[in-house]
Write a protein that holds these residues in place. Structure first.
Motif, PDB file in Angstrom:
ATOM      1  N   LEU A 108      -9.269   3.400   9.888  1.00  0.00           N
ATOM      2  CA  LEU A 108     -10.298   2.487   9.407  1.00  0.00           C
ATOM      3  C   LEU A 108     -11.168   3.078   8.310  1.00  0.00           C
ATOM      4  O   LEU A 108     -12.329   2.740   8.169  1.00  0.00           O
ATOM      5  CB  LEU A 108     -11.200   2.027  10.562  1.00  0.00           C
ATOM      6  CG  LEU A 108     -10.563   1.096  11.581  1.00  0.00           C
ATOM      7  CD1 LEU A 108     -11.568   0.773  12.661  1.00  0.00           C
ATOM      8  CD2 LEU A 108     -10.080  -0.159  10.911  1.00  0.00           C
ATOM      9  N   LEU A 109     -10.619   4.013   7.562  1.00  0.00           N
ATOM     10  CA  LEU A 109     -11.395   4.542   6.449  1.00  0.00           C
ATOM     11  C   LEU A 109     -11.131   3.670   5.230  1.00  0.00           C
ATOM     12  O   LEU A 109     -10.061   3.108   5.080  1.00  0.00           O
ATOM     13  CB  LEU A 109     -10.977   5.982   6.165  1.00  0.00           C
ATOM     14  CG  LEU A 109     -11.445   6.990   7.212  1.00  0.00           C
ATOM     15  CD1 LEU A 109     -10.871   8.359   6.917  1.00  0.00           C
ATOM     16  CD2 LEU A 109     -12.954   7.053   7.254  1.00  0.00           C
ATOM     17  N   PRO A 110     -12.109   3.574   4.354  1.00  0.00           N
ATOM     18  CA  PRO A 110     -11.852   2.771   3.153  1.00  0.00           C
ATOM     19  C   PRO A 110     -10.771   3.452   2.325  1.00  0.00           C
ATOM     20  O   PRO A 110     -10.809   4.658   2.146  1.00  0.00           O
ATOM     21  CB  PRO A 110     -13.196   2.803   2.423  1.00  0.00           C
ATOM     22  CG  PRO A 110     -13.907   3.993   2.957  1.00  0.00           C
ATOM     23  CD  PRO A 110     -13.421   4.198   4.343  1.00  0.00           C
ATOM     24  N   SER A 130     -13.711  -6.039  -0.185  1.00  0.00           N
ATOM     25  CA  SER A 130     -14.507  -4.843   0.101  1.00  0.00           C
ATOM     26  C   SER A 130     -13.650  -3.599   0.282  1.00  0.00           C
ATOM     27  O   SER A 130     -14.116  -2.494   0.062  1.00  0.00           O
ATOM     28  CB  SER A 130     -15.396  -5.078   1.323  1.00  0.00           C
ATOM     29  OG  SER A 130     -14.620  -5.122   2.490  1.00  0.00           O
ATOM     30  N   GLY A 131     -12.401  -3.771   0.649  1.00  0.00           N
ATOM     31  CA  GLY A 131     -11.541  -2.603   0.784  1.00  0.00           C
ATOM     32  C   GLY A 131     -10.864  -2.247  -0.528  1.00  0.00           C
ATOM     33  O   GLY A 131     -10.957  -1.119  -1.005  1.00  0.00           O
ATOM     34  N   ALA A 143      -6.043   3.617   6.454  1.00  0.00           N
ATOM     35  CA  ALA A 143      -6.347   2.361   7.129  1.00  0.00           C
ATOM     36  C   ALA A 143      -6.225   2.534   8.633  1.00  0.00           C
ATOM     37  O   ALA A 143      -6.937   1.904   9.401  1.00  0.00           O
ATOM     38  CB  ALA A 143      -5.400   1.274   6.648  1.00  0.00           C
ATOM     39  N   LEU A 144      -5.346   3.397   9.012  1.00  0.00           N
ATOM     40  CA  LEU A 144      -5.112   3.627  10.430  1.00  0.00           C
ATOM     41  C   LEU A 144      -6.396   4.083  11.111  1.00  0.00           C
ATOM     42  O   LEU A 144      -6.700   3.701  12.224  1.00  0.00           O
ATOM     43  CB  LEU A 144      -4.009   4.682  10.594  1.00  0.00           C
ATOM     44  CG  LEU A 144      -3.516   4.904  12.012  1.00  0.00           C
ATOM     45  CD1 LEU A 144      -2.800   3.678  12.514  1.00  0.00           C
ATOM     46  CD2 LEU A 144      -2.605   6.102  12.060  1.00  0.00           C
ATOM     47  N   GLU A 178     -10.599  -7.723   3.120  1.00  0.00           N
ATOM     48  CA  GLU A 178      -9.950  -6.456   2.785  1.00  0.00           C
ATOM     49  C   GLU A 178      -9.826  -6.321   1.276  1.00  0.00           C
ATOM     50  O   GLU A 178     -10.109  -5.266   0.707  1.00  0.00           O
ATOM     51  CB  GLU A 178      -8.556  -6.384   3.416  1.00  0.00           C
ATOM     52  CG  GLU A 178      -7.904  -5.005   3.275  1.00  0.00           C
ATOM     53  CD  GLU A 178      -6.437  -5.067   2.930  1.00  0.00           C
ATOM     54  OE1 GLU A 178      -5.786  -6.076   3.212  1.00  0.00           O
ATOM     55  OE2 GLU A 178      -5.942  -4.087   2.346  1.00  0.00           O
ATOM     56  N   LEU A 181      -2.185   3.705   3.785  1.00  0.00           N
ATOM     57  CA  LEU A 181      -1.814   3.289   5.124  1.00  0.00           C
ATOM     58  C   LEU A 181      -2.433   4.206   6.170  1.00  0.00           C
ATOM     59  O   LEU A 181      -3.036   3.767   7.145  1.00  0.00           O
ATOM     60  CB  LEU A 181      -0.286   3.362   5.226  1.00  0.00           C
ATOM     61  CG  LEU A 181       0.408   2.219   5.921  1.00  0.00           C
ATOM     62  CD1 LEU A 181       1.881   2.342   5.685  1.00  0.00           C
ATOM     63  CD2 LEU A 181       0.058   2.202   7.381  1.00  0.00           C
ATOM     64  N   ARG A 226       0.837  -1.189   0.000  1.00  0.00           N
ATOM     65  CA  ARG A 226       0.000   0.000   0.000  1.00  0.00           C
ATOM     66  C   ARG A 226       0.866   1.230   0.000  1.00  0.00           C
ATOM     67  O   ARG A 226       1.952   1.234   0.541  1.00  0.00           O
ATOM     68  CB  ARG A 226      -0.831   0.016   1.272  1.00  0.00           C
ATOM     69  CG  ARG A 226      -2.008  -0.870   1.180  1.00  0.00           C
ATOM     70  CD  ARG A 226      -2.885  -0.523   2.341  1.00  0.00           C
ATOM     71  NE  ARG A 226      -3.121  -1.727   3.110  1.00  0.00           N
ATOM     72  CZ  ARG A 226      -4.027  -1.773   4.073  1.00  0.00           C
ATOM     73  NH1 ARG A 226      -4.705  -0.712   4.393  1.00  0.00           N
ATOM     74  NH2 ARG A 226      -4.209  -2.877   4.720  1.00  0.00           N
TER      75      ARG A 226
END
Lengths: 400, 617, 254
Positions: free
Chosen positions: A16-18, A91-92, A13-14, A88, A10, A5
């Motif tokens: 928790l956002l898409p 859906s991510g 993700a920290l 991940e 990164l 990534r």
């Protein structure tokens, strides 16, 4: 191709956002997961393989005008981690489908996840027959010949040798149990009069080779069926060679001819064992030679079985998307996979619609030592199409 | 079975006993003196093997002479001993004052680092070294060919035992080591230079581990899995023998080696579980191992001086409220994947907090908490798979099953104490693991069971997330509440001073047993919820890595604060999720972060946060 | 009046050492009996046999007519036997008040409750006991932070909180300054007399013993050497011989 990534993703993700999906409209995003950390010896050549294949496809202009982008992840080597990583990717990272995995239980968990999410999944390395049988599903395709198929190839190789008393040694987990069970079943069917006189199932990675070998010898078998691999195999081979266990006995051995397991044995490769494997230096087909050359040029190393597998999966993906004309609709892709014949370095392969098992085969031959390293001689390619699980057996348990 | 075979099989047992003993000897010496549960002992063993390989490769033709070979083996052992010194002085020394078991967390980080380091330096493929020059062949014993090298190994075991015995009885260092093993306070009182003693003991222990690893070269390929393949068994041998007893370790290795050699003749699958069965039996009969002494209560209490436990103040309550609101609003902000991560985090928060309850107020260390997590998961999956039960039913049945399981085994377990108790929990977990693994018809073996998804109404990630949120928060609230309720107080009382607790009428074993069942039930609830989030189960849910994860989360967060384990779970889950995509060597990265956290937050994350709050307010 | 406690021929062996060798005595309600003797005489072992911390190899312990030999400490406590230890034992992670509350929680059999806040239960009762032993000011301090003398008082409060009929005190004043010793023993005597509590105690300070004991049992090497009122014991030639020639000379102020 993103295998890592970027910093932005990164950071998001920290919290928790898409992650922002910045993929260009012309890319097809593909999710890949493998136990890169835990089974690096297999996984690294495998990654080289699919990178080579995907690279070739993209260099040729992609598929239907679209470039392929593989989002690669470590599956953590456990079912829990793998399912989370699959989530991940789907859906991510918004990938269109998944491929990869090493361990059977991880492959099954991801297959079940794919079934639940109605996502296509091509299992790379898992060997368990369950994936073709009751635990398979219409969204999951499997590339390698299963445990049963490879055992059957070996049994065909020795059925006429007249060996009657067999000892079996296999690691105590699904693959080993399944191999032993398949051997027992095929022995009864195809070698009348033969019997199994001793069995040993050491825990994976924990074989006490001396005691195990003595226990097997005690039954005085004429043949040994072995499913040990990696570290256990090395111990078994060393101890057995010193003790003369293999002298005057027929030894058939699953997977031992794969460079992943044969290379470490070096000059101590047990000569004369009848094995399944991948004798990359003994396959003369020009297409395969081209693959080996391209691989060696790019990675300055010879291919392993994982490399070939990764490459074939990449070719399969290319062929599938060609067939769908770039569509990544799951049903369209499934229909395409069931229809196409893929041209690979080892010849054409296809998937049997009944259980989504590919017809990729394996090489069977005898171990030999040449130039101080192990290799296979008297090699014969056994086409997977001839060894698929009996249709009736599959129909009995499959629900899809 | 002819007598010749019996004799040869006996020798086979002796040879493997020797290997086991050498590895376990270092472990038991280190534990005896420093009370450190050195999880990285297997890593030192692995480094011994790889170092020997590199030295042999560097020697060229000289390596194939006996002198060269044995020099390489000894040099590898010494090199590993030196690594031991570096680890002790650089990493462990700063945290000796930290709570008990905190060093274990650090050594766990080291395991992850060394594993990847080995792959980086020596490559991921197995490396087969040379055979021992001059001992590469066999001798005939009763007509059977027996490796010369195995004969040498058989001799090395007792020789090593003798050497250690002489060292311990004929030198000042050895006498100090023995004294420290028996009574640390006395040694402190005598004014012994404790630092030097610890360092030298670490050197000795690490050297033995390195030697054991190097001696394996002629028998097996060096693999990056060597560490974990040996560490648990080394611990088991140490515990069966009695922690700190070198002779005990020797006896235990002998017992296991021989039981294994002959056991596989009757039960070809016994390797999976044999050592744990032996350990369970020995510990039930002799709670301190074969030659161990019951741990002096003073030694234990010195480390366990728990600070007073405080309920949440207004500041913490406000934080909890904010977190709660965020959790409730989470589905608005994050993708399905974010919800999956949140679900995993909540599940592990409950799992770790249930362990934290056992370890903090309960004062009972568990190395096998995955047993109850997995039991809950299996109960749920089996009910769904075999009986077609509804998910809602399993939410009650799974914790019940786990609680019953925990109370069944707990009855025996709570009679032990300290590390022995911890290892018995490990044995129980491994026995359950072996059952789940082996009973293929019922459990699906190591492939596990799949298709265990929530019913239609709860299948959407958001709905299931809210369900998980409700269930785990209820569990967490119950655990938090229980900590400050009379039950939690009674447990703390028993932990602080069992004689005092009993002298005011509190039945200590009974309360500990209840705590075990209670904690097990909540772990089972976590396992059940986890199952439906993943859709599948397999024996790894019951396995050691799952127990270790829970332990790491709990210790990372700190057991001195109620919120500690949950914070540890959050930190660990997010960390793992963050580092996994970064590099193939993510385990090393994770390990390094853990080591840094241990060095930086010596009271655990929660404890340190709490202190920061306290000094500010 | 029937005796509250009877010890009959108690024997306890640790490996080769016979720690207690046939000790018998009885204790009437409200009576104060001191056990004295040199170090290693078996006093603490005797205590632990009666309190249930140890199980005797032989002999019987009868409490209020009931044979409680070998009962666990927790059950013996329920019959009204409170105790303090030679090295004070309290719950150091709790406040002083909570320590006392624990005894009350146990008395009311509420130690398995999962929901109520423990430190709100029986707090008033606990504070009342703490007031009696003079620790009210320290009620909310962690027990682990108290000075040793106060820990002993806290232990006394824990033992007294549940109104026992018998109090076992193993060296209640060990580690205290002389003035403090007398103050503590005065306090104990006063509280015990008021409530009719019998006391069995060991003590090294002979001054304390002779002032506060109704009867004295002298032990040496696990055996009963003499038993009687303070004046009888003081006159006993055997006791004199042992004490004058033995290890307790310095401690015994005759």
């Amino acid at each position: 191709m993103t295998t890592r990534r970027d910093v932005l993703a990164l950071a998001s993700a920290l919290i928790l956002l898409p992650p922002a999906v910045a993929a260009a409209a012309e890319t097809i995003r593909i999710g890949e997961l493998m136990s890169y950390n835990r089974f690096a010896a297999f996984a690294e050549p495998y990654r080289n393989g699919w990178q080579l294949g995907i690279g070739e496809i993209n260099a040729a202009g992609g598929v239907a005008g679209k470039m392929l982008e593989v989002v690669s992840r470590d599956d953590g080597g456990t079912t829990g981690d793998a399912v989370r990583v699959a989530e991940e990717l789907v859906s991510g990272e918004k990938v269109s489908f998944l491929f990869g995995t090493f361990l059977s239980n991880v492959g099954l968990a991801v297959a079940d996840f794919a079934n639940q999410k109605r996502i296509l999944f091509i299992a790379a390395e898992p060997l368990t027959d369950a994936l073709s049988l009751d635990k398979g599903n219409r969204y999951t395709f499997r590339m390698r010949p299963s445990t049963w198929m490879q055992t059957a190839m070996l049994v065909d190789e020795v059925r006429d040798l007249g060996v009657k008393r067999w000892a079996v040694v296999a690691p105590n987990y699904e693959y080993g149990q399944a191999a032993a069970a398949a051997f027992r079943q095929l022995l009864t069917q195809r070698m009348p009069g033969a019997e199994i006189v001793a069995e040993q199932f050491p825990a994976l990675g924990k074989i006490d080779a001396g005691a195990t070998i003595a226990a097997l010898e005690q039954a005085n078998p004429d043949g040994i069926f072995n499913a040990l691999f990696a570290g256990d195999l090395a111990k078994f081979v060393r101890e057995g060679s010193i003790r003369g266990t293999f002298e005057g006995r027929t030894v058939v051995s699953l997977l031992t001819g794969e460079p992943e397991y044969l290379d470490p044995l070096g000059a101590e490769a047990p000569v004369g064992w009848i094995v399944t494997g991948y004798p990359w230096d003994k396959i003369d087909d020009p297409k395969h030679r081209a693959f080996v050359e391209a691989y060696q040029q790019k990675y300055k190393d010879h291919p392993r079985l994982g490399s070939l597998l990764g490459y074939i999966i990449a070719r399969t993906i290319g062929a599938m998307l060609q067939e769908t004309e770039g569509s990544t609709d799951t049903e369209t892709m499934i229909a395409a996979l069931e229809r196409i014949t893929v041209d690979t370095p080892v010849g054409p392969i296809r998937f049997r619609a009944l259980d989504n098992q590919s017809t990729l085969g394996a090489w069977v031959g005898k171990l030999a030592v040449e130039n101080g390293r192990g290799t296979m001689v008297d090699v014969r390619y056994r086409d997977g199409a001839d060894y698929l699980l009996p249709e009736a057996e599959v129909r009995k348990v499959r629900t899809d | 079975m002819d007598l010749g075979f019996v004799a040869v099989q006996f020798l086979n047992g002796l040879a493997s006993a020797s290997s086991l003993f050498l590895t376990a000897a270092g472990l038991t010496i280190i534990f005896g003196v420093t009370r450190i549960v050195n999880f990285a002992h297997g890593s030192l063993y692995m480094l011994g093997a790889y170092c020997a390989l590199s030295l042999l490769a560097a020697m060229g033709p000289w390596a194939s002479t006996p002198t060269g070979f044995w020099l390489a083996v000894l040099a590898a052992a010494a090199a590993v001993g030196t690594i031991g010194i570096v680890v002790e002085v650089g990493l462990l020394r700063p945290i000796y004052r930290a709570p008990e078991l905190f060093p274990l967390l650090l050594t766990f980080g080291l395991v992850l680092i060394v594993q990847d380091l080995v792959k980086y330096l020596w490559g991921p493929e197995d490396v087969l070294g040379p055979r021992a020059p001059g001992l590469a062949s066999f001798v005939r014993i009763f007509g059977y060919r027996f490796p010369q090298y195995d004969l040498l190994l058989i001799a090395i075991g007792p020789l090593a035992l003798l050497a250690i015995w002489l060292l311990f009885h004929r030198t000042r260092f050895g006498i100090l080591v023995r004294a420290a093993t028996e009574d640390r306070e006395m040694v402190e009182a005598l004014g012994v230079n404790q630092r030097l003693l610890f360092t030298s003991v670490f050197f000795l222990g690490a050297t033995l581990a390195g030697l054991a690893g190097a001696l394996q070269i002629p028998r097996q390929a060096a693999t990056p899995f060597m560490d974990l393949d040996i560490i648990v068994e080394a611990f088991v041998v140490t515990v069966i023998g009695g922690m700190g007893s070198v002779a005990g370790a020797f006896l235990a290795a002998l017992l296991i080696g021989e039981l294994h050699a002959f056991g596989i003749l009757l039960f070809p699958r016994i390797t999976l579980v044999l050592v744990f069965l032996v350990m369970a039996v020995v510990l039930v009969l002799r709670p301190s191992g074969l030659l161990g002494r019951p741990e002096a209560p003073s030694a234990a209490s010195r480390h366990d001086s728990f600070p007073p436990l405080r309920p949440f103040g207004w500041r913490a309550l406000a934080t909890v409220a904010v977190v709660l609101v965020l959790l409730l609003l989470l589905p608005i902000f994050v993708s399905e994947y974010g919800l999956k991560v949140a679900i995993d985090t909540l599940v592990f928060a409950l799992f770790a907090t249930s362990l934290g309850f056992l370890m903090g107020p309960g004062g009972l260390i568990s190395f096998g908490h995955a047993a109850w997590f997995g039991l809950g998961a299996y109960a749920a999956a089996l009910l769904v798979d075999h009986l077609g039960a509804r998910m809602e039913v399993t939410f009650l049945a799974a914790p019940l099953a786990a609680g019953l399981g925990a109370s069944l085994f707990g009855w025996v377990i709570v009679r032990l104490s300290g590390v022995y108790l911890a290892m018995l929990t490990l044995a129980v977990a491994q026995i359950l693991y072996a059952i789940a693994f082996q009973w293929v018809e019922l459990t699906g073996g190591d492939n596990g069971l799949i298709g265990i998804w929530p019913p239609e109404w709860a299948r959407g990630r958001t709905v299931y997330y809210y369900l998980v949120l409700a269930v785990t928060l209820s569990g967490l609230a119950l655990l938090g509440r229980a900590t400050f309720a009379p039950f939690g107080y009674a447990l703390r009382g028993i932990r602080d001073s069992q004689p005092r607790a009993e002298a005011i009428g509190i039945d200590a074993p009974f309360h500990r047993w209840l705590a075990f069942a209670f904690s097990g039930a909540l772990a089972g609830l976590a396992g059940c919820v986890y199952t439906f989030s993943n859709g599948s189960i397999d024996p790894s849910l019951l396995a050691i890595p799952t127990s270790v994860d829970a332990l790491v989360m709990t210790l990372l967060g700190g057991i001195h604060a109620v919120s500690g384990p949950a914070i540890g779970a959050l930190a660990f889950t997010l960390l793992e999720d963050l580092v996994m995509p970064l590099t193939d060597y993510w385990r090393a990265l994770l390990g390094a972060i853990i080591v840094l956290l241990v060095l930086g937050f010596r009271d655990g994350l929660a404890g340190s946060l709490e202190r920061r709050f306290a000094t500010k307010g | 009046m029937s005796p509250l406690l009877v010890a009959e021929g108690l024997v306890k062996r640790f490996g080769p050492v016979l720690a207690v060798d046939g000790v018998s005595f009885s204790l009437a309600p409200g009576e104060r009996l001191a056990i004295i003797g040199p170090n290693g005489a078996g006093k603490s072992t005797c205590f632990n046999l009666i309190g249930g911390q140890l199980r005797p190899d032989r002999g019987r312990v009868i409490l209020d007519g009931r044979d409680v030999t070998g009962w666990p400490a927790s059950r013996i406590w329920r019959l009204g036997v409170g105790r303090t230890f030679q090295i004070a034992r309290t719950f150091h992670s709790m406040t002083v008040a909570e320590n006392v509350q624990m005894a009350l929680l146990s008395l009311h059999r509420r130690t398995r409750a999962l929901l109520p806040r423990a430190n709100r239960l029986w707090r008033e009762d606990a504070l009342a006991v703490l007031a009696q032993v003079g620790l009210l000011d320290a009620a909310d301090r962690p027990c682990g932070e108290l000075a040793y003398g106060d820990v002993k008082r806290a232990e006394l409060a824990i033992a007294l909180a549940t109104s026992p009929r018998l109090l076992l005190m193993d060296e209640p004043t060990a580690g205290m300054a002389p003035a403090e010793r007398h103050a503590l023993m005065e306090l104990v005597s006063e509280l015990a007399t008021g409530r009719g509590i019998a006391i069995l105690f060991t003590e090294h300070d002979m001054d304390v013993v002779f002032r506060h004991a109704d009867r004295i049992l002298v032990m040496a090497q696990g055996r009963t050497l003499a038993m009687g009122t303070p004046s009888e014991v003081r006159e006993d030639p055997e006791v004199r011989a042992i004490y004058l020639g033995g290890g307790m000379r310095r401690e015994m102020v005759l």
